[in-house]
Every structure is written in structure tokens, then in C-alpha cells.
Design an enzyme around this catalytic site. Structure first.
Site, PDB file in Angstrom:
ATOM      1  N   GLY A  27      15.781  -5.303  -8.395  1.00 30.59           N
ATOM      2  CA  GLY A  27      15.338  -6.467  -9.179  1.00 30.59           C
ATOM      3  C   GLY A  27      15.463  -6.152 -10.656  1.00 30.59           C
ATOM      4  O   GLY A  27      14.686  -6.635 -11.483  1.00 30.59           O
ATOM      5  N   HIS A 258      -6.568  -7.526  -8.811  1.00 34.12           N
ATOM      6  CA  HIS A 258      -7.124  -7.084 -10.093  1.00 34.12           C
ATOM      7  C   HIS A 258      -8.655  -7.154 -10.145  1.00 34.12           C
ATOM      8  O   HIS A 258      -9.320  -6.198 -10.546  1.00 34.12           O
ATOM      9  CB  HIS A 258      -6.579  -7.931 -11.250  1.00 34.12           C
ATOM     10  CG  HIS A 258      -5.093  -8.090 -11.228  1.00 34.12           C
ATOM     11  ND1 HIS A 258      -4.240  -7.082 -10.857  1.00 34.12           N
ATOM     12  CD2 HIS A 258      -4.291  -9.138 -11.550  1.00 34.12           C
ATOM     13  CE1 HIS A 258      -2.995  -7.497 -10.945  1.00 34.12           C
ATOM     14  NE2 HIS A 258      -2.993  -8.749 -11.358  1.00 34.12           N
TER      15      HIS A 258
END
Ligand code: BG6
Length: 514
Positions: A27, A258
Site C-alpha cells: 500500500g 484508541h
């Protein structure tokens, strides 16, 4: 306090020695690679933390050669002599990720590049960084395995590590399935599941703050702490990720990783050592202690919202449903606020308020520890409840640092007192003016060093999903208990219902105003 007054005294550094390895980024022409990963490697190289024999290989589908890949990167990173020097270590290969032929070429290409770098194959590690949609993980990992690229010597040298970006599944079942598939090829010690929040300085500093000081731990519990708030607010909307975001939603995008990770570090028990598994065991234990949400009263503890048109810093913003690529009837949440409890001795009865949203007035992430009021005031006529309780704020971004609010006397003959904030910013003590290292630098370096402390273990992912999957299920299937998706105007701190969530307990979110 002026920033220049903060000084290091003493100090202890663990030496970090670069190890020879080759970093392969899948990527490589994408946003994350160009904006974060390659610049992070460039900075590591500038700081002498990439071994001189280390090489980087970008892989993507777009046909390009090294020269055109470097030209693409210059657009993101800029132009400099140092960058040109760094580029001599950076190669590009293109191909079809599902084609076994590509992996044969990659294998031969890596051997050749390492040979030219004079890197000893017997000790040169390899990292495969999958910076791409998780739908491709299985195919790529399978192909890497089939071509022998992930095979490790039983001695562990040379090692083969695979870094994966989130999302790791979209609920408990898909996460388990993905994990089982990855484990057909890889062993857990080879898998580095990244959560870039764990690479942020303040988040890492939580461990040092809590466990390398004596003054915090004795008060870090329900006897002294009234409530804890974690906020991750962003001004951006969905940007160019409409497809992904609309099918994920904010709970999956920000809470599963997170926010729950930060919560674990704030609230976990003291690990027996700083070894990766010792810390990861405590984080897992903490997640297991979170009281599961009661489905019947879900709307009392979790508020979701979606932004409508508004204004941020004077600029008009479209509503979520007007964003390109978002269906006009979408009910996807762009804001979540929740109250949860941790059922253990330390945190009995302490509410944790967590929230995150897009298109809020400021970009800020912080953890706020609100202490209890003093038990009795000797400063009559002031009552204990007239004095602002102590507050410790851990600023994760944009300005990393910490602030402690104490009651203090104002200088002068009268007894005037008020809340005084001691505000420390890391930037004030960086001597070389280099700025704070990006989270990805630290995480890439740790992966090279084989340190999994700041990466997420599979059991933690599973537990995080066990907690959130019932909420998602309720949202999707039971409008009555799930409550509405409240609208909030872009540029505000979320729907009013989120304020009510805390105000009910006489607690208020700390909203930054400047
Ligand atoms: C990513 C989310 O993990 O974190 C994004 O997928 C979000 O939606 C981003 O914008 C926030 O990261 P940071 O470091 O800018 O706070």
C-alpha cells in the site's frame, strides 16, 4: 510557569541500537504510507536509528519504478539532500496482491536488494507492513506464507514480522475469524497490530508517570478520584474515507482501539515488570473488569450523534449526510459519549466518561483525572465544595504535556485563593528543536526491535469486541433501547444529551476553549 523553567535532572536512557532489516510496505502509494510511514522511516534514518544495511521496499498495484515513486514521495515530504540520500535505500515494486507470481518476484527482489546492501541474510530481519484495507489481509498473509516469506528460523533469527493496521474485524465474530486465519500462517509473536495512539508520547508517558513516581499511585483510586474523562475530538469529518467510515461508524473507528487502550493504561493495575506481556496482561485484566452495558438501559449510558451542517473556525462545514459518498439517510454515528464503570477494588463506583467525535470545535485528545473535593475546609467562610478540586490533565495532542490544577494562595496581604494550573508542555524541553517524534516512528522502531509492548495482543482485541459488539447489535436491531442518533451541529462539542450524561452526576466535560 514559564516553559523554560522545566528542566531534566538526572535521566536514564535505554540504548536503542538499530538492527539490520528490510521493511516492506504494502500500500506504498497510499495516504498512510506517504503521509506517515515513509516520513517516519526517514526521521528514524536521520536520527541514526535505521541500520546502514537496512532497506525499504514500497509495494503497490500502480506500475512505477523507483524514480517515479521517489517523485511521488517528494510531493508529500518535500525536497532535500538528506531525502535524496535516504532514497538510495528506498525501492519500489508493483504487482497484483493476489498473484503468487508477485510474491516470487518480491522474494527474489528482496534477496537481491539485501545482497546489494551487503546485509547478511542469516541475521537480516524483515517487516511486512500491510497499510491497506483489512479485507486484503488474509490474501496477502496467505501468499506471503505460501512463498516462504514469513517463515522464521526456529531460533527466531532472522525474524519475520507483520504489521497490521486496524480495523481488526468489525465485531467479535469477524475479529475471531480474521485472527484464526492469520494464525494459520503466522505465530502471535510475529503479528504487530498497530494502534498509533500507543506510540504517542503522552500515552507512553502514562506508564512512567504512574509507575516511576510515588506521588500518584497512592491517590490513583476511588478514595481520591471522583471521575475520569477521556476525550478524542477531531475537527475533520470523514475526509476521503466515506465508504469505510459509513460502514464502520465512530464506535468501531475510535473506541474499539484508541479509547479503550488509553482507558486500560490509565486504569490498569501495576504490572510486575515492563515486559510486553506483563503490561498486556494487566491491560487485558482491566478490560475484563469493565462492567458490561445493560442492553435495556443502553441509552442511559451511551449517547451517539451525527453532525449536521455547522461552522468550525469560521469556515462552513457540510452535514455528515451531505458529505461526498455518504448516503443521504445514513444513521452512522460520528460521535459517541459513554459512561462506564470498572468493577474492581480500585475503581469501585468511579464513573469513566469517554467521548469522541468528528467535526468538533478543536482537535484535541486528553485524559482528565478529576479528584474529589477536600473533606473539610478550614478556610471559613469557604466551604469544602467552594474550592475547585484538583485536576490532572494529560494532554495527548496537539500539545503533548500535562497540567495539574491545585488550590493556591494569591500573593498579597489578604487570603485570596484560587485554582492554579501548572501547565507543562513537552515541546518546551526538546533541546534540539526537532519537534515531537511521530507515533509511527516509535512503533516502527519497536517492531524492528521485536518489542510488542505497544502493539495489541489478540486476546485484548477479542475482549474489546466482546464489550462493544452487544452495543452495536442493539443499535442495529433495537431502536427502542438504543436511543436516537442525536444530531449536533458541526463545530459543537456534540449533542446536548452527551452533556446530560455527565451533568446527571454533577460532572461536566472539560471542553477546551482556546
Ligand atoms: C484513526 C481513525 O485511527 O485515527 C481516524 O481511523 C481518525 O478516523 C484518526 O481520524 C485520528 O488520529 P490522530 O492521530 O489524528 O488523532
Amino acid at each position: 510557569m514559564a516553559s523554560g523553567e522545566y528542566k531534566w535532572r538526572g535521566g536514564f536512557c535505554l540504548e536503542v541500537k538499530p538492527v539490520p532489516n528490510t521493511i516492506v510496505i504494502f500500500g506504498a502509494s497510499g495516504d498512510l504510507a506517504c503521509r506517515k510511514l515513509i516520513p517516519a522511516l526517514f526521521h528514524l534514518w536521520k536520527r541514526g536509528l535505521l541500520h546502514e544495511k537496512s532497506r525499504i521496499v514500497g509495494c503497490a498495484r500502480t506500475p512505477m519504478d523507483d524514480v517515479s515513486y521517489h517523485a511521488l514521495l517528494r510531493k508529500w515530504i518535500g525536497d532535500s539532500e538528506e531525502l535524496e540520500d535516504f532514497f538510495t535505500r528506498l525501492h519500489y515494486m508493483h504487482g497484483d496482491y493476489s498473484d503468487p507470481e508477485f510474491y516470487r518476484d518480491l522474494s527474489a527482489g528482496l534477496d537481491k536488494i539485501e545482497k546489494e546492501a551487503d546485509a547478511d541474510p542469516a541475521i537480516t530481519g524483515r517487516i511486512f507492513y500491510l497499510s491497506m484495507p483489512s479485507a486484503l489481509y488474509e490474501t496477502i498473509v496467505n501468499r506471503l506464507g505460501e512463498s516462504g516469506l514469513t517463515r522464521e528460523d526456529p531460533s527466531g533469527v532472522p525474524w519475520r514480522h507483520v504489521i497490521l493496521e486496524k480495523p481488526f474485524g468489525r465485531d467479535l465474530e469477524s475479529a475471531r475469524t480474521l485472527d484464526a486465519r492469520l494464525h494459520k500462517t503466522l505465530q502471535e509473536h510475529q503479528i504487530y497490530r498497530i494502534d498509533h495512539y500507543l506510540g504517542k508520547e503522552t500515552v507512553q508517558n502514562l506508564l512512567v508517570l504512574r509507575f516511576a513516581n510515588t506521588i500518584f499511585e497512592p491517590v490513583w483510586n476511588a478514595n481520591y478520584i471522583d471521575n475520569i474523562q477521556i476525550t478524542v475530538a477531531e475537527t475533520v469529518g470523514v475526509e476521503h474515507r466515506a465508504g469505510y467510515f459509513d460502514s464502520a461508524g465512530l464506535l468501531r473507528d475510535m473506541f474499539q482501539n484508541h479509547i479503550l487502550e488509553m482507558l486500560s493504561l490509565v486504569a490498569m493495575e501495576i504490572p510486575s515488570s515492563s515486559a510486553a506481556d506483563s503490561i498486556r496482561d494487566e491491560k487485558l485484566k482491566l478490560l475484563k473488569s469493565i462492567r458490561p452495558f445493560d442492553r435495556k438501559t443502553l441509552a442511559d449510558s451511551i449517547i451517539r450523534g451525527q453532525y449536521t451542517a455547522g461552522e468550525i473556525n469560521g469556515a462552513p462545514c457540510p452535514g455528515y449526510r451531505e458529505e461526498p459518498g455518504i448516503p443521504s439517510e445514513s444513521r452512522t454515528e460520528t460521535f459517541v459519549a459513554m459512561r462506564l464503570f470498572i468493577d474492581n477494588w480500585r475503581w469501585r463506583g468511579v464513573p469513566f466518561y469517554l467521548r469522541s467525535g468528528k467535526r468538533m470545535p478543536r482537535k484535541t485528545s486528553n485524559i482528565v483525572i478529576n479528584f474529589k473535593p477536600i473533606p473539610h475546609s478550614i478556610f471559613s467562610p469557604l466551604r469544602a465544595e467552594d474550592l475547585t478540586p484538583n485536576q490532572l490533565i494529560l494532554n495527548v495532542q496537539p500539545q503533548e504535556g500535562l497540567a495539574l490544577t491545585i488550590q493556591a494562595k494569591q500573593p498579597g496581604p489578604k487570603l485570596c485563593m484560587g485554582a492554579l494550573s501548572m501547565d507543562f508542555k513537552y515541546a518546551s524541553i526538546l533541546e534540539d528543536g526537532s519537534g515531537m517524534p511521530d507515533a509511527y516512528e516509535r512503533l516502527l522502531l519497536d517492531c524492528m526491535l521485536g518489542d510488542q509492548t505497544l502493539f495489541i495482543r489478540n486476546d485484548t482485541i477479542e475482549y474489546a469486541w466482546s464489550l462493544l459488539t452487544p452495543i452495536l447489535h442493539e443499535w442495529e436491531t433495537n431502536a427502542e433501547t438504543a436511543g436516537p442518533v442525536y444530531p449536533y451541529a458541526a463545530g459543537t462539542w456534540g449533542p446536548k444529551a452527551a452533556e446530560d450524561l455527565t451533568a446527571r452526576n454533577n460532572v461536566f466535560w472539560r471542553n477546551e476553549t482556546n
